[in-house]
Motif scaffolding. Structure first.
Motif, PDB file in Angstrom:
ATOM      1  N   ILE A 302       0.839  -1.207   0.000  1.00  0.00           N
ATOM      2  CA  ILE A 302       0.000   0.000   0.000  1.00  0.00           C
ATOM      3  C   ILE A 302       0.871   1.253   0.000  1.00  0.00           C
ATOM      4  CG2 ILE A 302      -1.589   1.340   1.474  1.00  0.00           C
ATOM      5  CD1 ILE A 302      -3.029  -1.351   1.998  1.00  0.00           C
ATOM      6  N   THR A 303       1.927   1.253   0.845  1.00  0.00           N
ATOM      7  CA  THR A 303       2.829   2.411   0.886  1.00  0.00           C
ATOM      8  C   THR A 303       3.475   2.619  -0.494  1.00  0.00           C
ATOM      9  OG1 THR A 303       3.294   1.777   3.149  1.00  0.00           O
ATOM     10  CG2 THR A 303       4.756   3.419   2.199  1.00  0.00           C
ATOM     11  N   ILE A 306       1.139   4.111  -3.008  1.00  0.00           N
ATOM     12  CA  ILE A 306       0.978   5.566  -2.821  1.00  0.00           C
ATOM     13  C   ILE A 306       2.187   6.281  -3.431  1.00  0.00           C
ATOM     14  CG2 ILE A 306       0.761   7.432  -1.109  1.00  0.00           C
ATOM     15  CD1 ILE A 306      -0.453   5.217   0.769  1.00  0.00           C
ATOM     16  N   SER A 309       1.869   6.288  -7.131  1.00  0.00           N
ATOM     17  CA  SER A 309       0.916   7.279  -7.650  1.00  0.00           C
ATOM     18  C   SER A 309       1.446   8.699  -7.483  1.00  0.00           C
ATOM     19  CB  SER A 309      -0.478   7.107  -7.026  1.00  0.00           C
ATOM     20  OG  SER A 309      -0.402   7.128  -5.636  1.00  0.00           O
ATOM     21  N   ASN A 310       2.377   8.897  -6.526  1.00  0.00           N
ATOM     22  CA  ASN A 310       3.001  10.220  -6.393  1.00  0.00           C
ATOM     23  C   ASN A 310       4.275  10.320  -7.230  1.00  0.00           C
ATOM     24  OD1 ASN A 310       1.064  11.046  -4.605  1.00  0.00           O
ATOM     25  ND2 ASN A 310       2.202  10.362  -2.808  1.00  0.00           N
ATOM     26  N   ARG A 362      -3.869   4.887   5.440  1.00  0.00           N
ATOM     27  CA  ARG A 362      -2.895   4.788   4.343  1.00  0.00           C
ATOM     28  C   ARG A 362      -3.593   4.248   3.090  1.00  0.00           C
ATOM     29  NH1 ARG A 362       1.878   1.229   5.617  1.00  0.00           N
ATOM     30  NH2 ARG A 362       0.688   0.595   7.426  1.00  0.00           N
ATOM     31  N   LYS A 364      -6.491   4.630   2.160  1.00  0.00           N
ATOM     32  CA  LYS A 364      -7.342   5.666   1.560  1.00  0.00           C
ATOM     33  C   LYS A 364      -6.588   6.482   0.512  1.00  0.00           C
ATOM     34  CE  LYS A 364     -10.706   7.729   0.616  1.00  0.00           C
ATOM     35  NZ  LYS A 364     -11.193   7.002  -0.516  1.00  0.00           N
ATOM     36  N   HIS A 365      -5.255   6.480   0.657  1.00  0.00           N
ATOM     37  CA  HIS A 365      -4.482   7.292  -0.287  1.00  0.00           C
ATOM     38  C   HIS A 365      -4.064   6.547  -1.546  1.00  0.00           C
ATOM     39  CE1 HIS A 365      -3.863   9.744   3.419  1.00  0.00           C
ATOM     40  NE2 HIS A 365      -4.302  10.621   2.543  1.00  0.00           N
ATOM     41  N   ILE A 366      -4.469   5.282  -1.660  1.00  0.00           N
ATOM     42  CA  ILE A 366      -4.078   4.559  -2.886  1.00  0.00           C
ATOM     43  C   ILE A 366      -4.871   5.125  -4.056  1.00  0.00           C
ATOM     44  CG2 ILE A 366      -3.921   2.332  -4.064  1.00  0.00           C
ATOM     45  CD1 ILE A 366      -4.186   0.922  -1.478  1.00  0.00           C
ATOM     46  N   ARG A 367      -4.187   5.358  -5.130  1.00  0.00           N
ATOM     47  CA  ARG A 367      -4.861   5.748  -6.375  1.00  0.00           C
ATOM     48  C   ARG A 367      -4.507   4.691  -7.391  1.00  0.00           C
ATOM     49  NH1 ARG A 367      -7.489   8.039  -4.003  1.00  0.00           N
ATOM     50  NH2 ARG A 367      -7.708  10.206  -3.433  1.00  0.00           N
ATOM     51  N   GLU A 370      -3.426   4.240 -12.148  1.00  0.00           N
ATOM     52  CA  GLU A 370      -2.739   5.436 -12.631  1.00  0.00           C
ATOM     53  C   GLU A 370      -2.052   5.207 -13.970  1.00  0.00           C
ATOM     54  OE1 GLU A 370      -2.502   8.512 -11.307  1.00  0.00           O
ATOM     55  OE2 GLU A 370      -3.912   7.974  -9.752  1.00  0.00           O
TER      56      GLU A 370
END
Ligand SMILES: Nc1ncnc2c1ncn2[C@@H]1O[C@H](COP(=O)(O)OP(=O)(O)OP(=O)(O)O)[C@@H](O)[C@H]1O
Length: 611
Positions: A302-303, A306, A309-310, A362, A364-367, A370
């Motif tokens: 998951i980290t 994120i 995606s960033n 954490r 919740k921040h997955i996109r 992409e």
């Protein structure tokens, strides 16, 4: 050190209505729901009703120990929520996503005894929701899925829509995959190929045609799960379980055969307990450390997602555990995923509850999607454009000119029985009648053309949707090849540092190259299909454009001519009347096609028509 919250913590928890957001899934691929379970009797005996959380709204919850931390999620379900209410906000949309062709995944996360199995399965022994309010998400999802399938088949009978559903049920125990529908099959292997994507080799699949049959598989598999008694839960699941339904749909439209697959994954994770509080030792300790290892890999995945995606990282360690390897398409692929994080509100679980809330935050921040967004987005825009085109064409079904409105062929009906337009019934009647017939036929023709255009636009939309699926497949295959390359680089580094022998590397290299060749071959096979779809898409667009200009120019012109003819005939008829009538009142009345002194004249006199 953890400290208790204020006096408020022991007060009765507030209730909150769960507000569904109908447009949520249009803009999101991951939904995170927190479910707070009621205090258990053992928690009450240890800590009374002291709580470590306070719910502030249907979306936010505060961890009230020190330092106080507030969290916001898509939904926070309080201690009183029923299985049915949770199903309505999380389960129904999941089925709808699946019917729309998305892979859909729901997984329950949380410490041992926090209510994961209660949420995902609940009471499955006593039938489904009609007569069992405690039955959980999975049986409800299947009941709803088969109702939707039935409805969809009825609506799209013309397209010969058919569905095939195949269920499988596995558990990951001590990093081994076991078949819950065939307990003799152990240590199954995960395989990935371009045709089937990620799959478990030799896993039993049962075709099911209704909710009862799916529930039967669920009950059978659940009975084979590894369960043990821990300090936190008398019947604690010691494995991750994954119930999967592969939904295949086929239909025909405009002479084209369509074929679509979507996966529905329902995952009940093993508890994320601390080894100390779980009271684990011996075999239990081994289980617990494997569970923790795979859950922490899930956290790393998951980290990394994120970070990806960033644009801060490119590597996602899916392969570090069986669980993340199996779920990689649900976490990072073309999927809509719901995470239900279960927590205990008791102060004695404060640390685990905080850890679950942090994990959920954490997530919740997955996109996801992409990397595929460019292609998929352009296809979505295309679909939107076609939809607009379709509704514009539908909106043209009424035409107005000089007060003459044609809404449908029925508007041209000429009521002979009432004797309206009586002048037209004399010597010119035959010609006029023929003109009306022509007008009527033209209106019918336009109606049929619009029908055809409507069908063509619907087909174009479906083709564009197929194209989206194809492109996603392509992206997945590309990702797979990327992963093979990453692995090879890693191995080469190991060879360079002397950790891996050259022979072992070459053997693995050969196997990977074979897989890559297969992936490329599959992609090659699929390419003509994509081109064909694109071609058909273009042809349909051209057809719409042609029909459009036909309406805008030719047909419209003809309609003007017809109106001119009708106006001319009407004027002629009026002239004829004026010349033949002497009484001005009757003359005016005759414009309505009535003879003086009849019932309609009487009506006009009563309502004050000038004498
Ligand atoms: N929302 C709830 N309402 C009522 N009882 C609940 C609720 N959630 C859980 N329980 C009860 O709490 C106990 C533990 O729940 P459950 O077995 O679902 O936990 P779990 O998270 O799956 O645990 P494990 O990871 O150990 O398998 C069960 O007796 C269950 O019936």
């Amino acid at each position: 050190m953890l400290s208790d919250g204020g006096d408020d913590d022991s007060s009765a928890p507030a209730r909150f209505e769960l507000q569904e957001d109908p447009s949520f899934w249009k803009d999101n691929n991951v939904q995170v729901v927190i479910r707070v379970r009621p205090l258990s009797s053992s928690e009450i005996s240890v800590q009374g009703d002291k709580r470590c959380v306070r719910q502030d709204s249907g979306q936010s919850i505060t961890w009230t120990c020190h330092p106080e931390s507030r969290f916001t999620f898509d939904l926070v379900a309080d201690e009183h929520i029923t299985q049915e209410s949770l199903f309505k906000v999380a389960g129904v949309p999941m089925v709808e996503n699946c019917m729309a062709g998305y892979n859909s995944c729901m997984f329950a996360y949380g410490q041992t005894g926090s209510g994961k199995t209660h949420t995902m399965l609940g009471d499955i022994e006593n039938g489904t929701r009609g007569n069992n309010e405690n039955c959980g998400m999975t049986p409800r999802v299947f009941e709803h899925l088969f109702l939707r399938i039935q409805k969809e088949k009825e609506i799209r009978r013309d397209e010969k829509l058919s569905f095939t559903c195949k269920c499988s049920f596995l558990e990951i125990y001590n990093e081994q995959i076991l078949d819950l529908l065939n307990p003799n099959a152990t240590n199954l292997q995960l395989r990935e190929d371009a045709k089937r994507g990620m799959h478990v080799e030799n896993l039993t699949e049962h075709e099911v045609s209704n909710a009862r049959e799916a529930l039967q598989q669920l009950i059978e598999g659940a009975a084979n799960r590894k369960v043990a008694s821990t300090n936190m839960n008398r019947a604690s699941s010691r494995s991750h379980s994954v119930f999967t339904c592969l939904i295949e749909s086929k239909w025909e439209s405009q002479g084209i055969k369509h074929h679509r697959f979507s996966h529905l994954n329902l995952v009940d994770l093993a508890g994320s307990e601390r080894q100390k509080s779980s009271g684990a030792e011996g075999e239990r300790l081994k289980e617990a450390s494997n569970i923790n290892k795979s859950l922490s890999t899930l956290g790393h995945v998951i980290t990394s997602l994120i970070a990806v995606s960033n644009k801060k990282s490119q590597h996602v360690p899916y392969r570090d555990s069986k669980l993340t390897f199996l779920l990689q398409d649900s976490l990072g692929g073309n999927s809509k995923t719901t995470i239900i994080a279960n927590i205990s509100p008791s102060s004695c679980c404060a640390a685990e509850t905080l850890s679950t809330l942090k994990f959920a935050q954490r997530a919740k921040h997955i996109r996801i999607n992409e990397d595929a967004s460019g292609d998929v987005l352009s296809m979505r825009l295309e679909i939107q454009h076609l939809k607009k085109e379709l509704s514009r064409l539908q909106g043209q079904s009424g035409f107005t000119n000089n007060g003459f409105v044609c809404e449908s062929p029925s508007a041209f009906k000429w009521d002979q029985a009432n004797g309206t337009f009586s002048p037209l019934m004399f010597d010119k009647r035959a010609t006029q009648r023929r003109d009306y017939d022509i007008t009527l036929a033209a209106a019918f023709r336009r109606e049929q053309e619009k029908e055809a255009k409507l069908k063509a636009a619907i087909a174009a939309k479906q083709i564009a949707e197929e194209l989206v699926t194809q492109r996603s497949e392509e992206v997945r295959s590309f990702r797979m090849r990327l992963r093979f390359r990453e692995d090879r680089i890693k191995r080469l580094e190991q060879v360079a540092s002397g950790k891996l022998s050259a022979e072992a590397h070459l053997l693995q290299e050969k196997e990977d190259l074979m897989k890559e060749i297969e992936a490329l071959r599959n992609q090659l096979e699929r390419n003509p299909e994509i081109t064909r779809f694109a071609m058909e898409n273009l042809q349909l667009k051209e057809e719409i454009r042609r029909l459009q200009s036909f309406v805008d120019e030719g047909e419209l012109e003809r309609m003007h001519q017809q109106i001119n003819v009708l106006e001319h005939q009407l004027l002629e008829a009026l002239d004829w009347k004026l010349m033949n009538e002497k009484d001005p009142v009757n003359k005016d009345l005759s414009l309505f096609g009535e003879e003086a002194g009849d019932e309609k004249n009487e009506f006009l006199l009563v309502t004050g028509y000038p004498k």
